[in-house]
Design an enzyme around this catalytic site. Structure first.
Site, PDB file in Angstrom:
ATOM      1  N   ASP A  95      -8.997 -11.676   1.570  1.00  0.00           N
ATOM      2  CA  ASP A  95      -8.688 -11.843   2.985  1.00  0.00           C
ATOM      3  C   ASP A  95      -7.211 -12.146   3.203  1.00  0.00           C
ATOM      4  O   ASP A  95      -6.588 -11.628   4.141  1.00  0.00           O
ATOM      5  CB  ASP A  95      -9.529 -12.970   3.581  1.00  0.00           C
ATOM      6  CG  ASP A  95     -10.967 -12.550   3.827  1.00  0.00           C
ATOM      7  OD1 ASP A  95     -11.453 -11.648   3.117  1.00  0.00           O
ATOM      8  OD2 ASP A  95     -11.609 -13.122   4.714  1.00  0.00           O
ATOM      9  N   CYS A 102     -14.102 -13.255  -4.833  1.00  0.00           N
ATOM     10  CA  CYS A 102     -13.696 -13.473  -3.450  1.00  0.00           C
ATOM     11  C   CYS A 102     -14.781 -13.026  -2.462  1.00  0.00           C
ATOM     12  O   CYS A 102     -15.779 -12.411  -2.831  1.00  0.00           O
ATOM     13  CB  CYS A 102     -12.368 -12.772  -3.193  1.00  0.00           C
ATOM     14  SG  CYS A 102     -11.487 -13.368  -1.731  1.00  0.00           S
ATOM     15  N   ASP A 103     -14.517 -13.320  -1.175  1.00  0.00           N
ATOM     16  CA  ASP A 103     -15.537 -13.297  -0.125  1.00  0.00           C
ATOM     17  C   ASP A 103     -16.455 -12.089  -0.103  1.00  0.00           C
ATOM     18  O   ASP A 103     -17.659 -12.216   0.116  1.00  0.00           O
ATOM     19  CB  ASP A 103     -14.865 -13.386   1.243  1.00  0.00           C
ATOM     20  CG  ASP A 103     -14.151 -14.696   1.473  1.00  0.00           C
ATOM     21  OD1 ASP A 103     -13.927 -15.433   0.499  1.00  0.00           O
ATOM     22  OD2 ASP A 103     -13.794 -14.971   2.619  1.00  0.00           O
ATOM     23  N   LYS A 104     -15.900 -10.884  -0.264  1.00  0.00           N
ATOM     24  CA  LYS A 104     -16.697  -9.676  -0.034  1.00  0.00           C
ATOM     25  C   LYS A 104     -17.426  -9.199  -1.278  1.00  0.00           C
ATOM     26  O   LYS A 104     -18.293  -8.323  -1.178  1.00  0.00           O
ATOM     27  CB  LYS A 104     -15.811  -8.548   0.499  1.00  0.00           C
ATOM     28  CG  LYS A 104     -15.023  -8.926   1.750  1.00  0.00           C
ATOM     29  CD  LYS A 104     -15.904  -9.460   2.858  1.00  0.00           C
ATOM     30  CE  LYS A 104     -15.090  -9.944   4.052  1.00  0.00           C
ATOM     31  NZ  LYS A 104     -14.373 -11.192   3.813  1.00  0.00           N
ATOM     32  N   SER A 126     -12.503 -17.454  10.400  1.00  0.00           N
ATOM     33  CA  SER A 126     -12.483 -18.117   9.106  1.00  0.00           C
ATOM     34  C   SER A 126     -13.871 -18.614   8.759  1.00  0.00           C
ATOM     35  O   SER A 126     -14.563 -19.206   9.593  1.00  0.00           O
ATOM     36  CB  SER A 126     -11.508 -19.288   9.132  1.00  0.00           C
ATOM     37  OG  SER A 126     -11.673 -20.118   8.001  1.00  0.00           O
ATOM     38  N   CYS A 135     -11.232 -19.658  -2.961  1.00  0.00           N
ATOM     39  CA  CYS A 135     -10.842 -20.814  -2.149  1.00  0.00           C
ATOM     40  C   CYS A 135     -11.768 -21.996  -2.430  1.00  0.00           C
ATOM     41  O   CYS A 135     -12.979 -21.839  -2.588  1.00  0.00           O
ATOM     42  CB  CYS A 135     -10.911 -20.460  -0.673  1.00  0.00           C
ATOM     43  SG  CYS A 135      -9.851 -19.083  -0.192  1.00  0.00           S
TER      44      CYS A 135
END
Length: 555
Positions: free
Chosen positions: A80, A121-123, A469, A193
């Site tokens: 991101d 990571c997020d995705k 977010s 994160c």
């Protein structure tokens, strides 16, 4: 064992595959073994992926030791904070579905027998779950851990603090030198994160669904527990192929309900809602995830308060027992009959699970609170849904009435704020940021954080069809409004000065404009055809489905 990766001797596929793999050093004996994809989204562009190559090597070694052969399969690797720079931020959500198709092309094209997916990571985690549901071959998701973070002038500092502080710089309330110092101390190593954002939330979701090994999330990157999980996943995936246990055996309606309860209990990322719906769609599981969040919101107590939602660190949460401990505390509400990738049920695992620190992860009868932190709202402004994220110790007012001030891009909103156009009592409407409108779903958090920097948190509300977010938002912010403006949603009809009424407690978001006025606006704003242009985002724009269907791609 009958393997789909093996072909009849003497055929062209057998001969050409043998020629290729012999040249790679495989023996004829190797070619009879289960062939496992090690799905790796490695990249030098972002620290969250920087350690995955070493993990992939260890995973392949573990698979070989267990009697299989591991093949590394690469995908795109979106971050991101890196990849939102281009395409109006649209590459972020759109890359989730690109990963799904990368996996399909690499794994289904080669007819491999199973997958170990390295989630970072997020995705990546939602994409890997979606691919597992679509391909329905034995799969284990391995969470590859969160990053170590530092301090700034004696206080905790992570990447989200930097993101928020940048909004303060934009309004002149923080100096560039201070932001520079923060950025130098926020990230001290590999991993995702460190807060309860989308990455850690989705790693926990993988375990709650039964698609990750019990007790494996969240985990510090490159820690002994992470490496132990890699070893165990390599062993177990070969057994899974032999046992024939597939994702659709695990991804049942009960499993999705368990995952929703876990997200509610930890005040997880709002992005989990659309991601879980997308996983259900790809697994062809008939479950309404949005409906589950609405129905379960008042039944599931808030059990954990991890930064930035509360005072505890992700390290403390992991030490307290992590996802397994959350599920243990929710045991009375869960569907314990659901299967996991171990072949055992959720209930069987919970029987031996202990909570190491019941102050960090509270029991259900002594929660941190009973008001949901992930709230779905509906109304004339959000006929399908909008989502509000509340902090654990939320004290802000939960109602807002104000006059709309409308922008069609985050940049325009930032300029409007700087020029004094946005004032106390306004409802900032940021539209055209949805899956079709961006296209790809733009990030709307920058204006939200800039409002905080301008001292307008709680004095200005925000309504947007963009994404926010996964960690936290400031003030009353209704995100992911659906239908989006580009798909004919009411956001497209809002004009400056319109009255908007938001009541989070009542779960409503309404546009207080007479219907005859809206009808006249609809006539003026008849949708025009999407202009043809080259590139991935154009393809995405033409085939993406609404958020209530998970924003999956369908031709």
């Amino acid at each position: 064992m009958q393997l789909r990766s093996n072909f009849e001797k003497g055929t062209s596929r057998w001969a050409t595959r043998r020629a290729q793999w012999r040249a790679l050093g495989l023996s004829d004996e190797d070619m009879e073994k289960p062939k496992i994809a090690v799905v790796n989204s490695s990249s030098d562009l972002a620290i969250c992926y920087s350690h995955l190559d070493d993990i992939a090597r260890r995973a392949k070694d573990a698979i070989r030791a267990a009697g299989g052969i591991g093949f590394e399969v690469r995908t795109t690797a979106p971050s991101d904070f890196i990849h939102s720079a281009g395409g109006r931020g649209g590459y972020i959500l759109a890359s989730r579905d690109l990963i799904v198709n990368d996996i399909e092309a690499g794994v289904e094209g080669a007819l491999l027998d199973g997958m170990v997916c390295l989630a970072s990571c997020d995705k990546t985690a939602p994409a890997q779950l979606m691919a597992a549901g679509r391909l329905n071959i034995p799969t284990i998701v391995v969470a590859c851990g969160y990053q170590p973070c530092g301090t700034f002038r004696g206080e905790h500092c992570d990447i989200e603090d930097v993101f928020l502080a940048a909004g303060h710089v934009a309004q002149g309330r923080l100096g560039v030198d201070e932001l520079t110092e923060m950025s130098e101390n926020a990230v001290l190593g590999a991993g995702v994160c460190a807060g309860m954002g989308t990455a850690n939330s989705m790693h926990i979701v993988c375990e709650a669904l039964g698609m990750a090994l019990p007790g494996s999330t969240p985990v510090a990157a490159n820690s002994a527990p992470m490496w132990d999980t890699v070893e165990r996943a390599g062993q177990r995936i070969v057994e899974l192929v032999r046992d024939g246990l597939k994702p659709r055996d695990v991804l049942t309606p009960g499993a999705f309900a368990n995952a929703v309860m876990a997200v509610l209990a930890i005040s997880g990322s709002i992005n989990c809602v659309k991601h879980l719906q997308a996983v259900a769609a790809e697994a062809e599981c008939d479950v309404d995830v949005y409906g589950l969040f609405e129905r379960l919101a008042d039944d599931v107590p808030l059990l954990a308060a991890v930064r930035p939602n509360g005072p505890h660190s992700i390290e403390q949460f992991e030490a307290a027992g992590g996802a397994a401990a959350v599920l243990k505390q929710l045991e009375g509400l869960l569907h314990k009959e659901t299967l996991t990738v171990t072949g055992r049920t959720t209930g069987e695992h919970l029987a031996s699970t202990e909570v190491a620190d019941p102050e960090i992860i509270r029991p259900a009868d002594r929660p941190l609170g009973r008001r949901p932190a992930v709230v779905l709202v509906r109304g004339s402004l959000a006929p399908a849904t909008g989502i509000v994220k509340l902090a654990v110790a939320e004290e802000r007012r939960l109602t807002f009435e104000g006059r709309a001030i409308v922008y069609d891009s985050p940049e325009d909103a930032m300029t409007g704020l700087r020029d004094g156009e946005i004032r106390e009592g306004h409802v900032l409407v940021l539209r055209g940021q949805g899956p079709k409108g961006s296209p790809g779903m733009g990030m709307a958090s920058r204006p939200v954080f800039a409002l905080d920097g301008a001292g307008l948190t709680g004095k200005v509300a925000v309504v947007t069809d963009g994404q926010l977010s996964g960690l936290v938002n400031k003030g009353i912010v209704v995100g992911e409004v659906s239908p989006e403006a580009a798909d004919g949603g009411p956001l497209a009809l809002v004009e400056n000065g319109d009255r908007i009424v938001i009541d989070v407690a009542a779960r409503t978001a309404d546009l207080d404009v007479p219907e005859d006025v809206l009808a006249e606006r609809r006539t003026r704003l008849a949708r025009t055809p999407v202009p043809a242009r080259p590139g991935w985002l154009s393809i995405y724009q033409h085939v993406v489905r609404p958020l209530q269907e998970g924003a999956v791609l369908r031709g």
